[in-house]
Design a protein around this motif. Structure first.
Motif, PDB file in Angstrom:
ATOM      1  N   GLN A 613       9.552  31.496  51.883  1.00  0.00           N
ATOM      2  CA  GLN A 613       9.126  30.103  52.013  1.00  0.00           C
ATOM      3  C   GLN A 613       9.149  29.409  50.652  1.00  0.00           C
ATOM      4  N   ILE A 614       8.650  30.082  49.647  1.00  0.00           N
ATOM      5  CA  ILE A 614       8.641  29.504  48.292  1.00  0.00           C
ATOM      6  C   ILE A 614      10.069  29.267  47.824  1.00  0.00           C
ATOM      7  N   ASP A 615      10.926  30.254  48.040  1.00  0.00           N
ATOM      8  CA  ASP A 615      12.325  30.141  47.605  1.00  0.00           C
ATOM      9  C   ASP A 615      13.042  29.020  48.368  1.00  0.00           C
ATOM     10  N   PHE A 616      12.796  28.967  49.662  1.00  0.00           N
ATOM     11  CA  PHE A 616      13.456  27.932  50.476  1.00  0.00           C
ATOM     12  C   PHE A 616      12.994  26.538  50.043  1.00  0.00           C
ATOM     13  N   PHE A 617      11.680  26.389  49.804  1.00  0.00           N
ATOM     14  CA  PHE A 617      11.157  25.095  49.376  1.00  0.00           C
ATOM     15  C   PHE A 617      11.798  24.666  48.050  1.00  0.00           C
ATOM     16  N   ASN A 618      11.816  25.555  47.101  1.00  0.00           N
ATOM     17  CA  ASN A 618      12.338  25.216  45.773  1.00  0.00           C
ATOM     18  C   ASN A 618      13.822  24.831  45.807  1.00  0.00           C
ATOM     19  N   LYS A 619      14.571  25.381  46.739  1.00  0.00           N
ATOM     20  CA  LYS A 619      16.009  25.119  46.794  1.00  0.00           C
ATOM     21  C   LYS A 619      16.382  23.960  47.737  1.00  0.00           C
ATOM     22  N   SER A 713      -2.355   9.038  43.623  1.00  0.00           N
ATOM     23  CA  SER A 713      -2.547   7.721  43.008  1.00  0.00           C
ATOM     24  C   SER A 713      -2.278   7.713  41.503  1.00  0.00           C
ATOM     25  N   TRP A 714      -2.308   8.865  40.858  1.00  0.00           N
ATOM     26  CA  TRP A 714      -2.099   8.946  39.402  1.00  0.00           C
ATOM     27  C   TRP A 714      -0.616   8.980  39.015  1.00  0.00           C
ATOM     28  N   ALA A 715       0.246   9.234  40.000  1.00  0.00           N
ATOM     29  CA  ALA A 715       1.673   9.443  39.704  1.00  0.00           C
ATOM     30  C   ALA A 715       2.495   8.204  40.045  1.00  0.00           C
ATOM     31  N   GLU A 716       3.512   7.947  39.262  1.00  0.00           N
ATOM     32  CA  GLU A 716       4.386   6.797  39.483  1.00  0.00           C
ATOM     33  C   GLU A 716       5.330   7.069  40.660  1.00  0.00           C
ATOM     34  N   PRO A 717       5.762   6.004  41.364  1.00  0.00           N
ATOM     35  CA  PRO A 717       6.759   6.192  42.430  1.00  0.00           C
ATOM     36  C   PRO A 717       8.001   6.887  41.881  1.00  0.00           C
ATOM     37  N   GLY A 718       8.503   7.847  42.614  1.00  0.00           N
ATOM     38  CA  GLY A 718       9.671   8.615  42.197  1.00  0.00           C
ATOM     39  C   GLY A 718       9.331   9.953  41.589  1.00  0.00           C
ATOM     40  N   THR A 719       8.060  10.161  41.239  1.00  0.00           N
ATOM     41  CA  THR A 719       7.635  11.441  40.674  1.00  0.00           C
ATOM     42  C   THR A 719       7.875  12.564  41.678  1.00  0.00           C
ATOM     43  N   LYS A 720       8.517  13.637  41.237  1.00  0.00           N
ATOM     44  CA  LYS A 720       8.768  14.773  42.138  1.00  0.00           C
ATOM     45  C   LYS A 720       7.501  15.597  42.307  1.00  0.00           C
ATOM     46  N   VAL A 721       7.304  16.081  43.520  1.00  0.00           N
ATOM     47  CA  VAL A 721       6.178  16.953  43.824  1.00  0.00           C
ATOM     48  C   VAL A 721       6.734  18.368  43.942  1.00  0.00           C
ATOM     49  N   VAL A 722       6.256  19.294  43.073  1.00  0.00           N
ATOM     50  CA  VAL A 722       6.829  20.638  42.987  1.00  0.00           C
ATOM     51  C   VAL A 722       5.744  21.691  43.057  1.00  0.00           C
ATOM     52  N   LEU A 723       6.190  22.918  43.300  1.00  0.00           N
ATOM     53  CA  LEU A 723       5.262  24.044  43.259  1.00  0.00           C
ATOM     54  C   LEU A 723       5.002  24.443  41.820  1.00  0.00           C
ATOM     55  N   GLU A 724       3.783  24.902  41.543  1.00  0.00           N
ATOM     56  CA  GLU A 724       3.447  25.314  40.177  1.00  0.00           C
ATOM     57  C   GLU A 724       4.431  26.400  39.715  1.00  0.00           C
ATOM     58  N   GLY A 725       4.910  26.200  38.494  1.00  0.00           N
ATOM     59  CA  GLY A 725       5.849  27.154  37.905  1.00  0.00           C
ATOM     60  C   GLY A 725       7.299  26.862  38.220  1.00  0.00           C
ATOM     61  N   ALA A 726       7.590  25.870  39.086  1.00  0.00           N
ATOM     62  CA  ALA A 726       8.978  25.578  39.470  1.00  0.00           C
ATOM     63  C   ALA A 726       9.616  24.619  38.474  1.00  0.00           C
ATOM     64  N   ASN A 747      -0.140  23.811  53.583  1.00  0.00           N
ATOM     65  CA  ASN A 747      -1.526  23.810  54.042  1.00  0.00           C
ATOM     66  C   ASN A 747      -2.472  23.322  52.959  1.00  0.00           C
ATOM     67  N   ALA A 748      -3.576  22.713  53.431  1.00  0.00           N
ATOM     68  CA  ALA A 748      -4.697  22.434  52.538  1.00  0.00           C
ATOM     69  C   ALA A 748      -5.674  23.588  52.686  1.00  0.00           C
ATOM     70  N   VAL A 749      -5.971  24.244  51.579  1.00  0.00           N
ATOM     71  CA  VAL A 749      -6.894  25.377  51.581  1.00  0.00           C
ATOM     72  C   VAL A 749      -8.039  25.047  50.625  1.00  0.00           C
ATOM     73  N   SER A 750      -9.220  24.870  51.201  1.00  0.00           N
ATOM     74  CA  SER A 750     -10.395  24.461  50.415  1.00  0.00           C
ATOM     75  C   SER A 750     -10.101  23.217  49.579  1.00  0.00           C
ATOM     76  N   GLY A 751      -9.321  22.305  50.180  1.00  0.00           N
ATOM     77  CA  GLY A 751      -9.061  21.028  49.531  1.00  0.00           C
ATOM     78  C   GLY A 751      -7.865  21.003  48.607  1.00  0.00           C
ATOM     79  N   THR A 752      -7.183  22.141  48.400  1.00  0.00           N
ATOM     80  CA  THR A 752      -6.001  22.179  47.540  1.00  0.00           C
ATOM     81  C   THR A 752      -4.762  22.414  48.404  1.00  0.00           C
ATOM     82  N   VAL A 753      -3.740  21.560  48.213  1.00  0.00           N
ATOM     83  CA  VAL A 753      -2.524  21.674  49.022  1.00  0.00           C
ATOM     84  C   VAL A 753      -1.598  22.703  48.392  1.00  0.00           C
ATOM     85  N   GLU A 754      -1.129  23.650  49.202  1.00  0.00           N
ATOM     86  CA  GLU A 754      -0.337  24.758  48.654  1.00  0.00           C
ATOM     87  C   GLU A 754       0.681  25.268  49.662  1.00  0.00           C
ATOM     88  N   ILE A 755       1.613  26.069  49.144  1.00  0.00           N
ATOM     89  CA  ILE A 755       2.579  26.792  49.967  1.00  0.00           C
ATOM     90  C   ILE A 755       2.530  28.255  49.548  1.00  0.00           C
TER      91      ILE A 755
END
Length: 778
Positions: A613-619, A713-726, A747-755
């Motif tokens: 899943q991590i590999d597929f998301f990153n690619k 809200s802190w990020a400008e339009p166009g900012t990419k959303v990535v997995l940590e370390g990618a 998923n949101a897990v205890s308020g943090t969105v992750e894969i």
């Protein structure tokens, strides 16, 4: 406002044919008249509401043959079904009777004799369609064919619903017997006709005044004017049948009256049925003529200026018979019968993408609603909220779910439950002391006045929407006062809002009793009260709350232990109902789809491992921050918003999301959100959608389904959303399918969105949720 004590309101709803089970569309007229009758009683008008099954005619005779019953046995069988359905829907008729009774025979024959004596009955030998296979002359509506005027292929022998043209069955092109499908032949027969052209001048004179004074619906005015403008024709009032009211004229011993001549007279006869019934039971007695022929009644009005206002509730296909044929019959007798005052006519309610059909198993019928487990008040609410007053309306299960969850539960139920529960929990069930919130009540009283004015003219849908606005105002007042906080920091503020809202709820129960008679009595009971609910023969207790108690802030003390009455409809339940009532064609399609799904299940595609899943998301999957710069509803999709976004590429993109039942436009406008940016375009309700907005589901403290959109809200339009370390600069696939996107679980897990345990970041900062803290993101 008119003098209520000197005005009597006589209310009728279209008589349902006895030979079928009524569906939701058929129920509109009875339910609409019920709201109006309940309102009138609460307002203080002397009110009578009558209806009953229409039992004579070819339709019954033919159905009885098919079912191998006598017409009487058939009528007895279906009358019981109708009565049980209307009782389940809590329709408070003063009398729900039948037209196959001696009272109807007596009054019909009397009116015919008056018309004949006055020269308005003509005799003609005519050509009529005869079915050689069924060995019977065919009633107008039991001939199907093509309309000679507009070419519609589903015209009936009496009228074309497509263009509204009044027809003679012999005018139809390619006529067929409705019962057996055979081609009928033309035979001569002798019949009696009512001379409408001779009565027309008096009808037109009456109609000009009545339609203005009684504020007829526009479609009723237009259709009646068209009939008069085109010139009225003599209309047959007898038929070659056995099942019907005998014609009291020599030479017509083997014929009966046409059902459309005697059916409206059924309103009178059912009133007389009630008189006879009450006299036999030793209950409150009256003279039926006091309501229908007051000048000849033994009971005179107590006031000289007392008048009777006849409100009739019908579908658009019945308009001419109530504005032309029946009034002409009354006028032609030379007697001063009570005539139409206000016509409340509606368009059609259709089902999903077609029409109700019992034979095909399509749609929800009264017996289905009874067995659904959904309270009758929920069905009532939906029908009133969407009453097809100006154009046809389409019942869909999605729409039913949305109105039920969002308005009935999310608006009204939310106010009642949170207020009464808060008082019980924090004040031991005792309503706190307070003073009238003038600003709040100014808004409430304005809406109450508007709703009352609307209901005076049977504007049922608009009145309900206005009443629901009161609930919305009160919900916002609760939210603004934050009693869950102020009870600890400034108790007087909490006390005062709860004191006022208890009385707002009291008013809402009075206003909504005509619409939701079961629910309102339950909630009023929690307040230690009863809402006025009566019939002509069964008056209500004097201490019951009536319309005159609106705005009165007195008399409430404690709240009894409460429970939730309406529970949300989830997608699984709604999907099951949709499938159940979809009909035979859809059942075949569903079986085909299920077979296809089963075949696919035999070769299941393995789920991706966390690493995959991590590999597929990153690619492959590109998530990006975008700013919503415009939001508007999709007029073709009741759940959809069309959002215009700035995605940082120097141009805007359009996305659609099904958020209308959860969020307001203002909740979305200007937000910096996360979107799936490389999803293949998809056309939804006529609009192309380029991507998907990410959000999570959760339930609020009252159990209401809610949605939280991912915020960046802190990020400008166009900012990419990535997995940590990618690697942020890594190229992604240009376009992916929905299946590819959903192969990765976000998923949101205890308020943090992750894969798969890795956090999603925008501009180096974690994406978090506030409310949907443990949910699937999609």
């Amino acid at each position: 406002m008119k003098n209520i004590k000197t005005t009597k309101r006589l209310i009728t709803s279209a008589l349902p044919y006895v030979n079928n089970i009524p569906h939701l569309g058929n129920l509109i007229q009875m339910l609409s008249a019920d709201v109006f009758a309940r309102f009138c009683r609460s307002r203080g008008y002397e009110t009578m509401y009558v209806c009953g099954t229409d039992e004579y005619g070819t339709a019954t005779e033919t159905k009885a043959l098919q079912d191998k019953k006598t017409p009487r046995e058939l009528c007895d069988y279906y009358y019981k079904i109708h009565k049980e359905i209307y009782e389940w829907f809590n329709i408070a008729f003063d009398k729900f009777g039948r037209t196959s009774n001696e009272e109807c025979t007596e009054i019909t024959q009397s009116m015919f004799n008056d018309l004949d004596k006055n020269g308005f009955i003509k005799e003609h030998t005519s050509q009529q369609l005869f079915c050689p296979k069924c060995q019977m002359f065919l009633a107008d509506r039991y001939v199907d064919g093509t309309c000679p005027k507009c070419g519609a292929t589903d015209a009936r022998g009496d009228q074309c619903d497509s263009c509204g043209t009044l027809l003679d069955p012999t005018q139809l092109l390619n006529p067929k017997c409705h019962t057996c499908g055979s081609t009928p032949e033309v035979r001569e027969t002798k019949h009696l006709y009512i001379d409408l052209p001779s009565i027309a001048p008096k009808l037109e004179e009456w109609m000009k005044n009545a339609s203005v004074e009684g504020k007829w619906a526009q479609n009723a005015i237009q259709m009646t004017r068209a009939w008069i403008r085109d010139g009225l024709n003599e209309r047959a009032i007898t038929r070659d049948l056995k099942w019907g009211i005998p014609v009291p004229k020599s030479g017509y011993e083997n014929k009966v009256f046409y059902v459309w001549f005697n059916a409206p007279i059924g309103y009178m006869s059912i009133t007389k049925q009630l008189e006879d019934e009450l006299k036999s039971a030793g209950k409150k007695s009256f003279d039926w003529k006091k309501w229908w022929l007051p000048s000849e009644s033994d009971e005179k009005f107590a006031e000289d200026d007392a008048k009777i206002e006849l409100f009739q509730f019908i579908g658009k296909d019945n308009i001419p018979f109530h504005t032309v044929v029946f009034p002409c019959s009354e006028i032609g007798t030379g007697r001063d019968y009570t005539k139409l005052y206000h016509m409340s006519s509606t368009e059609f309610l259709n089902y999903e993408d077609g029409k109700f059909s019992k034979s095909k198993g399509v749609g929800v019928f009264g017996s289905d609603a009874k067995e659904s487990g959904i309270p009758s008040d929920a069905w009532r609410f939906y029908i009133y909220y969407n009453r097809p007053e100006n154009q046809d309306y389409q019942f869909t299960w999605k729409d039913f779910q949305e109105k039920y969850n969002k308005e009935l539960i999310g608006n009204l139920g939310n106010l009642v439950n949170r207020t009464l529960l808060f008082i019980n929990k924090n004040y031991g069930g005792k309503i706190p002391e307070g003073k009238k919130d003038e600003a709040l009540w100014a808004q409430i009283e304005e809406k109450e006045k508007k709703a009352t004015e609307l209901l005076e003219w049977a504007e049922i849908k608009d009145a309900l929407h206005t009443i629901m606005e009161i609930s919305d105002i009160a919900n916002k007042a609760f939210q603004a006062a934050e009693p869950w906080k102020t009870i600890k920091t400034d108790k007087a503020v909490a006390d005062n809002i709860l004191y006022n809202l208890a009385y707002v709820i009291k008013d809402l129960m009075i206003l909504l009793e005509p619409y939701l008679p079961t629910y309102t009595q339950i909630i009023a009971g929690y307040l230690g009260k009863k809402i006025y609910s009566a019939t002509f023969a069964e008056p209500c207790a004097e201490e019951s709350l009536t319309w005159s108690d609106l705005g009165k802030i007195e008399g409430l003390d404690t709240i009894a232990e409460t429970s939730v009455y309406f529970t949300p409809l989830d997608n699984k339940t709604v999907d099951a109902f949709r499938s159940k009532f979809a009909g035979k064609k859809e059942e075949k399609l569903e079986k085909k789809e299920n077979k296809s799904k089963k075949a696919k299940k035999e070769e299941p595609k393995p789920a991706l491992t966390p690493e995959q899943q991590i590999d597929f998301f990153n690619k492959n999957i590109e998530l990006r921050v975008a700013k919503i710069v415009d939001v508007k509803p999709n007029p073709e999709g009741e759940k959809l918003y069309i959002e215009t976004l700035d995605d940082g590429n120097g141009k805007t993109r359009t996305i659609q999301s099904g958020l209308r039942m959860y969020l307001k436009e203002s909740d979305l406008l200007g937000k910096h959100v996360v979107i799936a940016a490389n999803l293949a375009p998809r056309k939804m309700r006529g609009v192309e959608s380029y991507g998907m907005l990410l959000a999570g589901d959760y339930k609020d403290k009252d159990g209401k389904d809610c949605v939280e959109v991912l915020d960046a809200s802190w990020a400008e339009p166009g900012t990419k959303v990535v997995l940590e370390g990618a690697d942020e600069s890594a190229a992604k696939k240009a376009e992916i399918t929905g299946d590819e996107f959903f192969s990765v679980s976000i998923n949101a897990v205890s308020g943090t969105v992750e894969i798969a345990g890795k956090k999603l970041l925008a501009a180096g900062k974690e994406i978090k949720t506030v409310n949907a803290v443990n949910s699937e993101i999609g």
